[in-house]
Scaffold this active site. Structure first.
Site, mmCIF file in Angstrom:
data_model
loop_
_atom_site.group_PDB
_atom_site.id
_atom_site.type_symbol
_atom_site.label_atom_id
_atom_site.label_comp_id
_atom_site.label_asym_id
_atom_site.label_seq_id
_atom_site.Cartn_x
_atom_site.Cartn_y
_atom_site.Cartn_z
ATOM 1 N N PRO A 78 47.103 47.524 41.636
ATOM 2 C CA PRO A 78 46.714 46.677 41.451
ATOM 3 C C PRO A 78 47.650 45.668 40.327
ATOM 4 O O PRO A 78 48.295 45.532 39.897
ATOM 5 C CB PRO A 78 46.135 46.895 40.933
ATOM 6 N N TYR A 80 47.315 40.398 40.172
ATOM 7 C CA TYR A 80 46.568 39.016 40.789
ATOM 8 C C TYR A 80 47.718 38.151 39.583
ATOM 9 O O TYR A 80 48.696 37.936 38.981
ATOM 10 C CB TYR A 80 45.185 39.206 39.311
ATOM 11 N N ASP A 109 44.658 40.790 44.246
ATOM 12 C CA ASP A 109 43.301 40.442 43.498
ATOM 13 C C ASP A 109 42.839 38.751 44.571
ATOM 14 O O ASP A 109 43.287 37.915 43.300
ATOM 15 C CB ASP A 109 42.427 40.468 41.921
ATOM 16 N N ARG A 151 41.939 49.117 43.464
ATOM 17 C CA ARG A 151 42.611 50.392 43.394
ATOM 18 C C ARG A 151 41.577 50.950 44.645
ATOM 19 O O ARG A 151 42.216 51.938 45.419
ATOM 20 C CB ARG A 151 42.175 51.381 42.192
ATOM 21 N N ASP A 177 50.199 50.138 37.971
ATOM 22 C CA ASP A 177 49.514 48.712 37.041
ATOM 23 C C ASP A 177 50.998 48.206 36.792
ATOM 24 O O ASP A 177 52.357 48.915 36.116
ATOM 25 C CB ASP A 177 48.959 49.046 35.577
ATOM 26 N N ASP A 179 51.690 45.466 34.604
ATOM 27 C CA ASP A 179 52.482 46.461 32.832
ATOM 28 C C ASP A 179 53.087 46.805 32.715
ATOM 29 O O ASP A 179 52.794 46.471 30.893
ATOM 30 C CB ASP A 179 51.346 45.209 32.487
ATOM 31 N N GLU A 265 39.016 56.272 34.054
ATOM 32 C CA GLU A 265 39.658 57.149 34.652
ATOM 33 C C GLU A 265 39.042 58.675 34.608
ATOM 34 O O GLU A 265 39.149 59.770 35.687
ATOM 35 C CB GLU A 265 40.937 57.769 33.532
ATOM 36 N N ARG A 294 53.046 45.734 28.703
ATOM 37 C CA ARG A 294 52.796 44.534 28.831
ATOM 38 C C ARG A 294 53.513 43.471 28.275
ATOM 39 O O ARG A 294 53.438 43.568 27.216
ATOM 40 C CB ARG A 294 51.169 44.424 27.858
#
Length: 315
Positions: A78, A80, A109, A151, A177, A179, A265, A294
């Site tokens: 995902p 954004y 997104d 997801r 992800d 990050d 999860e 991150r």
């Protein structure tokens, strides 16, 4: 006239005799043995004792598993819009390009594909499916689970793609992800997943790492800094699922209704497996191969409100 020829014969005779002697010596010498090639490892591995090196072509090369036989890894990411989006995706793509048979499912997104991500995907240099689905505004409040719709969109695409393909369809799914930071060793570990595999995640949960606790090759608990009572106290980056499991559980998705913060999860994994069935990877969950790094929040305090530069640069 005869005396002239006889004198010339006497002058040439010593030279003729010298040439004959030299030729006779060379023909009596034994031929030299062939020299072994440098770096060929000719230290007697054949055991023949002949002293003659074997041709390099006679040694069988190490057997490697053909790339076409490897299960495909599907990575759902995902993403954004934000100032560091392209930087995060670039780092992730640089890792994915080094992984054999990986298919990237990148889900924005957004109500439509952005130009930035579309250009990035076009130049990423790896198999990639670019999807988009917006998060409803009511779910964007702080404290609510993020990336649920994205997801689920990746899961739906994966099931639709394989719906009409004949079995077997070897593959592995994990949620990557944008990050996070990934070791290439992690992909080697997850590729042998039979059902659901797990491993530690670094820099998460307020600790240096979280991990499944393993005894005798089985997961028996969780080393975590937050809510150890969760059925699967694990980060989204800490597990992979066999493609066959995904296809055989078509209703397994990430839930919005009834799902508490930090429980996505567990809510997902409860639909497809049990703790007893988990497969510990990364040396019985004692090695960290993925980090929830991150990117630091960017300081744009000096960015002008209106664009002042003479060129428009994509960042």
């Amino acid at each position: 006239m005869k005396s002239l020829l006889f004198s010339r014969f006497l002058l040439l005779l010593p030279w003729v005799l010298i040439v004959i002697i030299v030729l006779d010596i060379d023909s009596s010498r034994a031929p030299l043995p062939a020299l072994a090639p440098r770096g060929g490892g000719g230290g007697g591995g054949g055991g023949s004792g002949s002293g003659v090196a074997r041709p390099a072509a006679a040694r069988a090369p190490p057997q490697r598993r053909p790339e076409a036989a490897l299960p495909t890894i599907y990575a759902i990411t995902p993403t954004y819009s934000r100032p560091v989006q392209k930087a995060e995706l670039t780092r992730l793509a640089n890792t994915f390009r080094q992984v054999a048979r990986l298919h990237w499912i990148l889900v924005e997104d957004a109500a439509a594909r952005s130009e930035l991500v579309s250009r990035f995907v076009a130049g990423a240099g790896l198999p990639c499916t670019h999807l988009h689905v917006p998060t409803p505004r009511r779910y964007k409040r702080p404290g609510l689970p993020r990336a649920t719709e994205q997801r689920n969109a990746g899961l739906a695409w994966l099931r639709q793609r394989h719906q009409h393909l004949p079995p077997p369809q070897p593959g592995v799914l994990f949620f990557a992800d944008d990050d996070n930071t990934y070791s290439l060793e992690l992909f080697q570990e997850m590729r042998t997943t039979r059902k659901v595999s797990v491993w530690p995640v670094g820099l998460v949960g307020g600790r240096r790492y979280e991990r499944p606790v393993v005894e005798n090759g089985k997961v028996v608990g969780w080393y975590t800094g937050w809510r150890a009572d969760r059925p699967f106290a694990i980060d989204m980056a800490g597990f992979a699922v066999s493609l066959q499991v995904i296809l055989s559980h078509p209703k397994a998705v990430f839930k919005r209704r009834g799902s508490q913060p930090g429980m996505q999860e567990s809510d997902f994994l409860k639909q497809i497996t049990t703790v007893e069935e988990l497969e510990p990877k990364a040396n019985n969950c004692t090695k960290v191969l993925v980090w929830h790094t991150r990117t630091e929040k960017v300081n744009l305090a000096n960015e002008p409100k209106y664009h002042l530069d003479t060129v428009n640069i994509e960042v």
